[in-house]
Design a protein around this motif. Sequence first.
Motif, mmCIF file in Angstrom:
data_model
loop_
_atom_site.group_PDB
_atom_site.id
_atom_site.type_symbol
_atom_site.label_atom_id
_atom_site.label_comp_id
_atom_site.label_asym_id
_atom_site.label_seq_id
_atom_site.Cartn_x
_atom_site.Cartn_y
_atom_site.Cartn_z
ATOM 1 N N GLU A 53 0.830 -1.201 0.000
ATOM 2 C CA GLU A 53 0.000 0.000 0.000
ATOM 3 C C GLU A 53 0.869 1.258 0.000
ATOM 4 O O GLU A 53 0.556 2.247 -0.672
ATOM 5 C CB GLU A 53 -0.917 0.016 1.212
ATOM 6 N N PHE A 54 1.965 1.227 0.755
ATOM 7 C CA PHE A 54 2.869 2.370 0.814
ATOM 8 C C PHE A 54 3.471 2.665 -0.556
ATOM 9 O O PHE A 54 3.490 3.812 -0.998
ATOM 10 C CB PHE A 54 3.988 2.114 1.833
ATOM 11 N N SER A 57 0.965 4.190 -2.818
ATOM 12 C CA SER A 57 0.753 5.613 -2.515
ATOM 13 C C SER A 57 1.893 6.471 -3.061
ATOM 14 O O SER A 57 1.657 7.543 -3.607
ATOM 15 C CB SER A 57 0.663 5.822 -1.003
ATOM 16 N N SER A 60 1.465 6.835 -6.795
ATOM 17 C CA SER A 60 0.393 7.762 -7.182
ATOM 18 C C SER A 60 0.744 9.206 -6.834
ATOM 19 O O SER A 60 0.359 10.120 -7.572
ATOM 20 C CB SER A 60 -0.911 7.358 -6.514
ATOM 21 N N ILE A 61 1.477 9.428 -5.758
ATOM 22 C CA ILE A 61 1.849 10.789 -5.382
ATOM 23 C C ILE A 61 2.799 11.390 -6.404
ATOM 24 O O ILE A 61 2.640 12.525 -6.850
ATOM 25 C CB ILE A 61 2.455 10.828 -3.967
#
Length: 65
Positions: A53-54, A57, A60-61
């Motif tokens: 998940e990290f 993220s 996507s960032i």
Amino acid sequence: MDIDLVFKIAAIGVLVAVLGQVLTRAGREDMAMLTTLSGLIIVLLMVVNLVAEFFGSVKSIFQLY
């Protein structure tokens, strides 16, 4: 990071430790080892999911994909 995950990992650790001690005192060292190993695998799967998940993220960032 949710504090729930820390509590879940701690609960699994306590449960595995208690079961390991009970099984060891009952003379079932093989089952105690399997219990410890299964608890470790469960926690590692939880951590791997969190790391995935990290990285999702981060991707996507920074719009890497």
